[in-house]
Design a protein around this motif. Structure first.
Motif, PDB file in Angstrom:
ATOM      1  N   HIS A   1      36.842  30.255  50.810  1.00 45.20           N
ATOM      2  CA  HIS A   1      36.395  30.241  49.415  1.00 45.20           C
ATOM      3  C   HIS A   1      36.094  31.683  48.976  1.00 45.20           C
ATOM      4  O   HIS A   1      35.357  32.404  49.638  1.00 45.20           O
ATOM      5  CB  HIS A   1      35.125  29.390  49.291  1.00 45.20           C
ATOM      6  CG  HIS A   1      34.711  29.081  47.883  1.00 45.20           C
ATOM      7  ND1 HIS A   1      33.948  27.972  47.561  1.00 45.20           N
ATOM      8  CD2 HIS A   1      34.922  29.710  46.709  1.00 45.20           C
ATOM      9  CE1 HIS A   1      33.722  27.939  46.254  1.00 45.20           C
ATOM     10  NE2 HIS A   1      34.297  29.000  45.713  1.00 45.20           N
ATOM     11  N   VAL A   2      36.661  32.085  47.846  1.00 46.57           N
ATOM     12  CA  VAL A   2      36.432  33.417  47.282  1.00 46.57           C
ATOM     13  C   VAL A   2      35.778  33.272  45.916  1.00 46.57           C
ATOM     14  O   VAL A   2      36.185  32.434  45.101  1.00 46.57           O
ATOM     15  CB  VAL A   2      37.751  34.201  47.148  1.00 46.57           C
ATOM     16  CG1 VAL A   2      37.515  35.536  46.434  1.00 46.57           C
ATOM     17  CG2 VAL A   2      38.373  34.443  48.520  1.00 46.57           C
ATOM     18  N   VAL A   3      34.771  34.098  45.661  1.00 46.86           N
ATOM     19  CA  VAL A   3      34.149  34.221  44.341  1.00 46.86           C
ATOM     20  C   VAL A   3      34.553  35.589  43.811  1.00 46.86           C
ATOM     21  O   VAL A   3      34.222  36.612  44.420  1.00 46.86           O
ATOM     22  CB  VAL A   3      32.616  34.090  44.430  1.00 46.86           C
ATOM     23  CG1 VAL A   3      31.989  34.231  43.050  1.00 46.86           C
ATOM     24  CG2 VAL A   3      32.227  32.767  45.071  1.00 46.86           C
ATOM     25  N   TYR A   4      35.273  35.613  42.710  1.00 44.94           N
ATOM     26  CA  TYR A   4      35.845  36.864  42.203  1.00 44.94           C
ATOM     27  C   TYR A   4      35.219  37.277  40.878  1.00 44.94           C
ATOM     28  O   TYR A   4      35.082  36.459  39.961  1.00 44.94           O
ATOM     29  CB  TYR A   4      37.361  36.712  42.019  1.00 44.94           C
ATOM     30  CG  TYR A   4      38.020  37.914  41.374  1.00 44.94           C
ATOM     31  CD1 TYR A   4      37.982  39.155  41.998  1.00 44.94           C
ATOM     32  CD2 TYR A   4      38.667  37.807  40.140  1.00 44.94           C
ATOM     33  CE1 TYR A   4      38.578  40.266  41.405  1.00 44.94           C
ATOM     34  CE2 TYR A   4      39.261  38.906  39.547  1.00 44.94           C
ATOM     35  CZ  TYR A   4      39.216  40.134  40.187  1.00 44.94           C
ATOM     36  OH  TYR A   4      39.790  41.237  39.595  1.00 44.94           O
ATOM     37  N   THR A   5      34.850  38.550  40.755  1.00 44.63           N
ATOM     38  CA  THR A   5      34.305  39.066  39.499  1.00 44.63           C
ATOM     39  C   THR A   5      35.457  39.542  38.617  1.00 44.63           C
ATOM     40  O   THR A   5      36.009  40.616  38.817  1.00 44.63           O
ATOM     41  CB  THR A   5      33.317  40.218  39.741  1.00 44.63           C
ATOM     42  OG1 THR A   5      33.963  41.291  40.432  1.00 44.63           O
ATOM     43  CG2 THR A   5      32.119  39.737  40.566  1.00 44.63           C
ATOM     44  N   SER A   6      35.792  38.738  37.650  1.00 42.58           N
ATOM     45  CA  SER A   6      36.891  39.010  36.729  1.00 42.58           C
ATOM     46  C   SER A   6      36.317  39.513  35.401  1.00 42.58           C
ATOM     47  O   SER A   6      35.234  40.112  35.370  1.00 42.58           O
ATOM     48  CB  SER A   6      37.718  37.738  36.541  1.00 42.58           C
ATOM     49  OG  SER A   6      38.871  37.977  35.764  1.00 42.58           O
ATOM     50  N   PHE A   7      37.047  39.290  34.308  1.00 42.43           N
ATOM     51  CA  PHE A   7      36.600  39.798  33.018  1.00 42.43           C
ATOM     52  C   PHE A   7      36.854  38.781  31.921  1.00 42.43           C
ATOM     53  O   PHE A   7      37.868  38.073  31.930  1.00 42.43           O
ATOM     54  CB  PHE A   7      37.301  41.116  32.674  1.00 42.43           C
ATOM     55  CG  PHE A   7      36.670  41.845  31.523  1.00 42.43           C
ATOM     56  CD1 PHE A   7      35.518  42.589  31.713  1.00 42.43           C
ATOM     57  CD2 PHE A   7      37.191  41.744  30.241  1.00 42.43           C
ATOM     58  CE1 PHE A   7      34.901  43.237  30.652  1.00 42.43           C
ATOM     59  CE2 PHE A   7      36.584  42.373  29.173  1.00 42.43           C
ATOM     60  CZ  PHE A   7      35.437  43.130  29.382  1.00 42.43           C
ATOM     61  N   LEU A   8      35.939  38.743  30.967  1.00 40.13           N
ATOM     62  CA  LEU A   8      36.024  37.827  29.837  1.00 40.13           C
ATOM     63  C   LEU A   8      37.332  38.033  29.074  1.00 40.13           C
ATOM     64  O   LEU A   8      37.676  39.153  28.719  1.00 40.13           O
ATOM     65  CB  LEU A   8      34.837  38.072  28.901  1.00 40.13           C
ATOM     66  CG  LEU A   8      34.638  37.096  27.746  1.00 40.13           C
ATOM     67  CD1 LEU A   8      34.249  35.722  28.273  1.00 40.13           C
ATOM     68  CD2 LEU A   8      33.546  37.625  26.807  1.00 40.13           C
ATOM     69  N   GLY A   9      38.063  36.938  28.854  1.00 41.85           N
ATOM     70  CA  GLY A   9      39.319  37.031  28.122  1.00 41.85           C
ATOM     71  C   GLY A   9      40.479  37.540  28.942  1.00 41.85           C
ATOM     72  O   GLY A   9      41.504  37.966  28.378  1.00 41.85           O
ATOM     73  N   ALA A  10      40.354  37.503  30.269  1.00 41.95           N
ATOM     74  CA  ALA A  10      41.454  37.966  31.122  1.00 41.95           C
ATOM     75  C   ALA A  10      42.739  37.228  30.772  1.00 41.95           C
ATOM     76  O   ALA A  10      42.769  36.004  30.699  1.00 41.95           O
ATOM     77  CB  ALA A  10      41.102  37.742  32.591  1.00 41.95           C
ATOM     78  N   ALA A  11      43.798  37.997  30.536  1.00 47.60           N
ATOM     79  CA  ALA A  11      45.084  37.423  30.129  1.00 47.60           C
ATOM     80  C   ALA A  11      46.172  38.479  30.345  1.00 47.60           C
ATOM     81  O   ALA A  11      45.883  39.677  30.387  1.00 47.60           O
ATOM     82  CB  ALA A  11      45.054  37.010  28.659  1.00 47.60           C
ATOM     83  N   PRO A  12      47.416  38.048  30.484  1.00 50.99           N
ATOM     84  CA  PRO A  12      48.491  39.017  30.734  1.00 50.99           C
ATOM     85  C   PRO A  12      48.757  39.939  29.564  1.00 50.99           C
ATOM     86  O   PRO A  12      49.320  41.022  29.742  1.00 50.99           O
ATOM     87  CB  PRO A  12      49.703  38.126  31.031  1.00 50.99           C
ATOM     88  CG  PRO A  12      49.393  36.821  30.372  1.00 50.99           C
ATOM     89  CD  PRO A  12      47.913  36.663  30.497  1.00 50.99           C
TER      90      PRO A  12
END
Length: 275
Positions: A95-106
């Motif tokens: 299990h991984v918990v990843y710190t991404s970003f609001l509105g992540a999109a290509p």
């Protein structure tokens, strides 16, 4: 007792998460580049040379859940992330918990969001359980945007639901302490409101006594004013896109996810500056 791995422990978020969990029943393992820089505490420390290090497979062995704090901004950050994801999967991390970003999109206006989106896709394809923490811009960073008392950039009248780093860390710690219910979930971590940069400047002035104002710029003006730092084009574009993402409404959403995860209301800029 679970064995929790934490990357970025010598930085702000990872370090705060480690402190929040240090008195819990679980075993903590900090994955760092330099053991001498690791915070002191009741945890194990494992070293690697970075996210692309093939030795990460050994460093991640035996973990039950892993906090993957996104790597420092760089031209090859996505390659580093993909290599690290591959190492985690090969090490059998469940299990991984990843710190991404609001509105992540290509196609995100904020250029660095695109890397976060691609990293999320790599994690989803890895077969590991995943929890995504999509945080907004850091509330702590907003006052630091001022140079010589001026926050300048092409943000227009846009607003940002910036979130305090301490609230991001508390949310991550809550998930890591009991990860199973959060498998497959994506949380959008924001502050309690969305505010414009003019209001940020007014609040900083009022509460700190440091005269600060906001000046809207065109994209061309923003690039020209930052060119003196001599950074590569990808970094200059990323800096400017911080403001254009605000103008585009990409970071305006306000959610209740911090409170839902932590049981407390997220910090506002006023509370952050006066606590």
């Amino acid at each position: 007792m679970a064995r929790i791995g934490i990357t970025g422990a010598t930085g702000r978020i990872g370090g705060m998460v480690a402190r929040l969990l240090e008195n819990g029943p679980d075993e903590l393992v900090l994955i760092v580049r330099d053991a001498a820089c690791a915070p002191r505490g009741p945890w194990r420390v494992r070293t690697t040379t970075g996210y692309a290090d093939p030795a990460n497979r050994e460093a991640l062995a035996g973990l039950d859940v892993l906090l993957m704090v996104s790597a420092a901004e760089s031209a090859d950050r996505l390659d580093q992330h993909r290599a690290f994801v591959a190492s985690a999967a090969a090490a059998g991390v469940p299990h991984v918990v990843y710190t991404s970003f609001l509105g992540a999109a290509p196609d995100a206006v904020f250029i660095l969001s695109r890397t976060h989106w691609a990293t999320e896709q790599a994690l989803r394809a890895s077969g590991m359980a995943l929890t995504v923490l999509r945080d907004s811009f850091y509330l702590d960073f907003l006052p630091k945007m001022a140079v010589d008392g001026v926050i300048a950039g092409p943000a227009g009248d846009g607003v940002v639901s910036a979130v305090a780093q301490s609230d991001v860390a508390a949310s991550a710690a809550a998930v890591l302490a009991d990860p199973a219910p959060h498998a497959g979930a994506t949380y959008e971590l924001t502050g309690p409101e969305a505010i414009g940069l003019a209001r940020v400047a007014e609040t900083v002035t009022r509460l700190t006594g440091v005269p600060t104002r906001y000046r809207n710029e065109t994209v061309e003006q923003a690039r020209a004013s930052r060119a003196r730092y001599g950074v590569p084009d990808w970094q200059l574009d990323a800096w400017v896109s911080t403001y254009t993402a605000i103008a585009a409404g990409e970071v305006a959403a306000v959610t209740d996810d911090v409170r839902a995860l932590t049981g407390r209301e997220p910090l506002s800029l006023e509370r952050l500056l006066t606590r």
